[in-house]
Design an enzyme around this catalytic site. Structure first.
Site, PDB file in Angstrom:
ATOM      1  N   LYS A 108      45.561  42.929  -8.191  1.00  0.00           N
ATOM      2  CA  LYS A 108      44.348  43.729  -7.998  1.00  0.00           C
ATOM      3  C   LYS A 108      43.486  43.077  -6.930  1.00  0.00           C
ATOM      4  O   LYS A 108      43.335  41.849  -6.907  1.00  0.00           O
ATOM      5  CB  LYS A 108      43.590  43.815  -9.324  1.00  0.00           C
ATOM      6  N   SER A 145      39.038  50.255 -13.890  1.00  0.00           N
ATOM      7  CA  SER A 145      39.057  50.104 -12.454  1.00  0.00           C
ATOM      8  C   SER A 145      40.378  49.583 -11.881  1.00  0.00           C
ATOM      9  O   SER A 145      40.583  49.659 -10.670  1.00  0.00           O
ATOM     10  CB  SER A 145      37.930  49.150 -12.019  1.00  0.00           C
ATOM     11  N   SER A 190      39.014  47.796 -18.044  1.00  0.00           N
ATOM     12  CA  SER A 190      39.694  48.113 -16.782  1.00  0.00           C
ATOM     13  C   SER A 190      41.163  47.761 -16.698  1.00  0.00           C
ATOM     14  O   SER A 190      41.817  48.139 -15.725  1.00  0.00           O
ATOM     15  CB  SER A 190      38.964  47.466 -15.611  1.00  0.00           C
TER      16      SER A 190
HETATM   17  N1  GLN Z   1      34.544  51.288 -16.801  1.00  0.00           N
HETATM   18  C1  GLN Z   1      33.746  50.121 -17.055  1.00  0.00           C
HETATM   19  C2  GLN Z   1      32.673  49.990 -15.996  1.00  0.00           C
HETATM   20  O1  GLN Z   1      32.626  50.803 -15.136  1.00  0.00           O
HETATM   21  C3  GLN Z   1      34.592  48.899 -17.139  1.00  0.00           C
HETATM   22  C4  GLN Z   1      35.055  48.397 -15.833  1.00  0.00           C
HETATM   23  C5  GLN Z   1      35.839  47.141 -15.922  1.00  0.00           C
HETATM   24  O2  GLN Z   1      36.397  46.790 -16.965  1.00  0.00           O
HETATM   25  N2  GLN Z   1      35.864  46.432 -14.832  1.00  0.00           N
HETATM   26  O3  GLN Z   1      31.872  49.090 -16.026  1.00  0.00           O
END
Ligand code: GLN
Length: 496
Positions: free
Chosen positions: A87, A162, A186
């Protein structure tokens, strides 16, 4: 050649070890498939095919030299020659690291983060940096500054986020495994949307050194792969104390083996089912899929018990105060002076305004505003301070529950993958996607997501198992037992 790309981590390593395949052959197969599918899927921000082939050749040479030794003094590194994607939030020296943001479009880190370094030491071959929501803020990968990733099961839908690029790359068989990060879901939510297996480790289990910070008290580095066994193989190399991250704990990393002894079933295992995770509004097929999967665990000998996590509903507001507050502080470093994009200006003040104004996308700006507001004098106690107190209650809920059960089984997300653009102008609807994943981050406990069925549109349904702190090995064992008697994780999207 194309069926080589169906191989998972275990199968790749076995074939490499037996000398049936070279790392170059394997890497080329994944690179060719990635190249063919990328125009439709867009899982990568920066593919690294040349670097990958160099690494593959080095791995092959190392293996050959080792075989020539009469009595090798050391075993070969555990993941030697395995292709893997990373990532784009994790630093790898010499390869640009954008975090999905235009503000870091040309940022090339001068160092490699610990998690990545450990995998390099174990011999992996890096095929590229994957797409993601900007600074890991999002649940769909639509917030990427480089365009969205498409879900390999249905290209009109999001892969989740994400870590959507990593999940899509694994689901699309563009790579056998990938690293992700999980601050509020994410790794688990994109794993669920893409029908792959993903581990979010205990907070402090894997070093965050070289993971670009979002919410520092929540951030974890995780793995996406085809199966629990495959994810575990990578996890054991990632985990462990790191002098460079004071929040890592010096807790022994169990060696996780999946021999016959692991197939004896789950007798004696207590599985908790929290009713707070079966709320109205959950897609009926998701609920049915989870309940069926729980029956499979029962069939394997587990005892199923109801548990209560009474503060589950508070996780969403608590997270959306704490994570933006921490993000607003972490993102202050992108000032146009030290890192990344610098816009022309007449004063220092203007450099800040112009660089941040142009470099950050809408969601990142929204979080910075939410976070600075929650931290501002006069509101700090009412918002941030209060959220921290409720966070403790959420953590206490888990501690209580784990007195009575060994693992907790729940849905990953209230729905399967939604359409690209569906939550376009409604950030709150997007935040609601995270209701079931946020609690584990707030409590710091590990979670394993894996596919347990498909809905009427042919989209994967994901279940998560949560465990007590540092009990990843138990999650892997239960996930593996489930995957021994089911085949959902072996399904592949028809991408051509
Ligand atoms: N969807 C969550 C956010 O937007 C978690 C994102 C993540 O785990 N990086 O904060």
């Amino acid at each position: 050649m194309s069926d080589l790309t169906d191989l998972g981590v275990r199968q790749c390593l076995d074939a490499l070890e037996r000398g049936e395949l070279s790392s170059r052959e394997l890497t080329l197969a994944f690179l060719e498939r990635s190249q063919r599918l990328e125009p439709a899927v867009h899982a990568f921000i920066t593919p690294t095919p040349e670097l990958a082939l160099q690494m593959a050749d080095a791995a092959d040479q190392r293996r050959q030299a080792w075989k020539r030794e009469a009595s090798p003094s050391q075993p070969l590194p555990g993941l030697l020659g395995l292709p893997l994607a990373i990532k784009d939030v994790l630093a790898l020296k010499g390869v640009r690291c954008t975090c999905g943001s235009r503000i870091l479009e040309n940022f090339v880190p001068p160092y490699t983060g610990t998690a990545v370094q450990r995998l390099l030491d174990a011999g992996v071959v890096v095929t590229g940096k994957t797409n993601m929501d900007e600074f890991a803020m999002g649940s769909s990968t639509e917030n990427s500054g480089y365009g969205p990733t498409h879900n390999p099961w249905d290209l009109t839908r999001v892969p989740g986020g994400s870590s959507g690029g990593s999940a899509a790359a694994v689901a699309g068989r563009m790579v056998p495994a990938a690293l992700g990060s999980d601050t509020g879901g994410s790794v688990r939510q994109p794993a669920s949307f893409c029908g792959v297996t993903g581990i979010k480790p205990t907070y402090g289990r894997v070093s965050r050194y070289g993971l670009v910070a979002f919410g520092s008290s929540l951030d974890t580095v995780g793995v996406l792969a085809h199966s629990a066994e495959d994810a575990a193989l990578i996890f054991t190399h990632l985990a462990g104390y790191d002098l460079r991250d004071a929040t890592t704990l010096d807790v022994p990393v169990p060696s996780i083996t999946f021999d016959k002894a692991n197939l004896v079933g789950l007798a004696g295992l207590r599985v908790g089912v929290p009713e707070e995770y079966f709320i109205t509004g959950i897609q009926p097929e998701v609920e049915a899929g989870i309940r069926q999967a729980i029956e499979v665990l029962r069939g394997l000998g587990a005892e199923i018990k109801p548990v209560h996590l009474p503060h589950t509903a508070e996780a969403l507001p608590v997270y959306y105060l704490i994570a933006p507050a921490e993000a607003s502080a972490n993102l202050a470093r992108y000032d146009g002076v030290r890192y990344g994009l610098r816009e022309p200006a007449d004063s220092v003040q203007e450099i800040f305004f112009n660089s941040r104004g142009k470099g950050f996308g809408a969601e990142v700006k929204r979080r910075i505003m939410l976070g600075t507001y929650a931290l501002s004098a006069g509101y700090y106690d009412a918002y941030y301070g209060q959220a921290q107190k409720v966070r403790t209650l959420i953590k206490d809920d888990f501690e209580q529950a784990f007195q009575a059960v060994d693992v907790i089984a729940a849905p990953v997300a209230p729905s399967t993958a939604f359409k690209l653009g569906e939550h376009g102008d409604d950030p709150l609807a997007m935040y609601l996607e995270d209701v079931f994943t946020l609690p584990a981050n707030l409590a710091g406990v590990p979670g394993l997501a894996f596919p347990v069925g498909f809905d009427l549109h042919g989209l994967p349904i994901g279940m998560q198992l949560m465990g007590a702190h540092f009990h990843e090995d138990l999650l892997f064992r239960v996930g593996h037992a489930y995957q021994q008697v089911t085949a959902w994780h072996q399904r592949t999207p028809a991408l051509g």
